[in-house]
Design an enzyme around this catalytic site. Structure first.
Site, PDB file in Angstrom:
ATOM      1  N   GLU A   1       0.797  -1.196   0.049  1.00 55.68           N
ATOM      2  CA  GLU A   1       0.050  -0.121  -0.075  1.00 55.68           C
ATOM      3  C   GLU A   1       0.827   1.055  -0.089  1.00 55.68           C
ATOM      4  O   GLU A   1       2.096   1.342   0.129  1.00 55.68           O
ATOM      5  CB  GLU A   1      -1.020  -0.202   1.242  1.00 55.68           C
ATOM      6  CG  GLU A   1      -1.925  -1.218   1.174  1.00 55.68           C
ATOM      7  CD  GLU A   1      -2.965  -1.174   2.004  1.00 55.68           C
ATOM      8  OE1 GLU A   1      -2.773  -0.403   3.210  1.00 55.68           O
ATOM      9  OE2 GLU A   1      -3.771  -1.745   1.987  1.00 55.68           O
TER      10      GLU A   1
ATOM     11  N   CYS B   1      -1.931  -4.466  -5.388  1.00 54.35           N
ATOM     12  CA  CYS B   1      -2.592  -5.888  -4.863  1.00 54.35           C
ATOM     13  C   CYS B   1      -1.442  -6.952  -4.824  1.00 54.35           C
ATOM     14  O   CYS B   1      -0.578  -7.039  -5.820  1.00 54.35           O
ATOM     15  CB  CYS B   1      -3.874  -6.129  -5.839  1.00 54.35           C
ATOM     16  SG  CYS B   1      -5.116  -5.125  -5.575  1.00 54.35           S
TER      17      CYS B   1
ATOM     18  N   GLU C   1      -1.847  -9.873  -5.856  1.00 52.07           N
ATOM     19  CA  GLU C   1      -1.881 -10.384  -7.193  1.00 52.07           C
ATOM     20  C   GLU C   1      -0.942  -9.690  -8.181  1.00 52.07           C
ATOM     21  O   GLU C   1      -0.134 -10.449  -9.164  1.00 52.07           O
ATOM     22  CB  GLU C   1      -3.491 -10.631  -7.915  1.00 52.07           C
ATOM     23  CG  GLU C   1      -4.360 -11.378  -7.125  1.00 52.07           C
ATOM     24  CD  GLU C   1      -4.956 -10.577  -5.978  1.00 52.07           C
ATOM     25  OE1 GLU C   1      -4.414  -9.562  -5.625  1.00 52.07           O
ATOM     26  OE2 GLU C   1      -6.077 -10.851  -5.664  1.00 52.07           O
TER      27      GLU C   1
ATOM     28  N   CYS D   1      -9.695  -8.125  -7.202  1.00 55.48           N
ATOM     29  CA  CYS D   1     -10.433  -6.862  -7.799  1.00 55.48           C
ATOM     30  C   CYS D   1     -10.690  -6.851  -9.080  1.00 55.48           C
ATOM     31  O   CYS D   1     -10.128  -7.745  -9.874  1.00 55.48           O
ATOM     32  CB  CYS D   1     -10.001  -5.721  -7.114  1.00 55.48           C
ATOM     33  SG  CYS D   1      -8.254  -5.340  -8.109  1.00 55.48           S
TER      34      CYS D   1
END
Ligand code: THU
Length: 129
Positions: free
Chosen positions: A40, A49, A51, A82
């Site tokens: 983040e 993310c 992934e 997401c």
């Protein structure tokens, strides 16, 4: 093996804002395993993310195709990638590739890249008519 790798990398997640740690591990078609975790940023949209991190690691290592992907989070139900990550996964995985989503509590759900992103945008859509 992929679940263990995802579980391990999740502990290294950098998620001070959401406090939602996610880990991802993929096996490339070469057989090599690549992992990623949330990274983040205080400028929230700049975060990446788990992934996306695993895919970046795969490309950086010289692999190019995903054979299988596992994702884990401390979530009440298996955490769905997401929308952006679904498109990222679809870039490097065949539609039939299995994606298994896990909770740290032991629940899991296995789906496919095709089921995660019906109507996927592909390079074929950019063909000149
Ligand atoms: N996140 C992931 O890393 N993977 C997912 O599959 C869902 C969401 C991250 C993005 C953000 O840093 C945090 O989880 C909360 O949305």
């Amino acid at each position: 093996m992929l679940l263990q790798a995802a579980t391990d990398v999740r502990t290294r997640a950098y998620a001070p804002y959401s406090r939602f740690q996610v880990g991802a591990a993929l096996r490339a078609t070469s057989g090599a395993i690549h992992v990623g975790c949330i990274v983040e940023n205080v400028a929230y949209p700049e975060g990446t993310c788990a992934e996306a991190g695993a895919i970046a690691a795969m490309i950086a290592a010289g692999d190019s195709r995903i054979a299988e992907l596992h994702v884990i989070a401390d979530s009440p139900s298996p955490v769905p990638p997401c929308g952006g990550c679904r498109q990222k996964i679809a870039e490097f995985a065949d539609p039939s590739v299995l994606v298994t989503l896990h909770t740290t509590g032991g629940k899991s759900f296995t789906t496919t890249v095709a089921d995660l992103l019906p109507g996927v945008f592909t390079a074929a859509h950019m063909a000149k008519t």
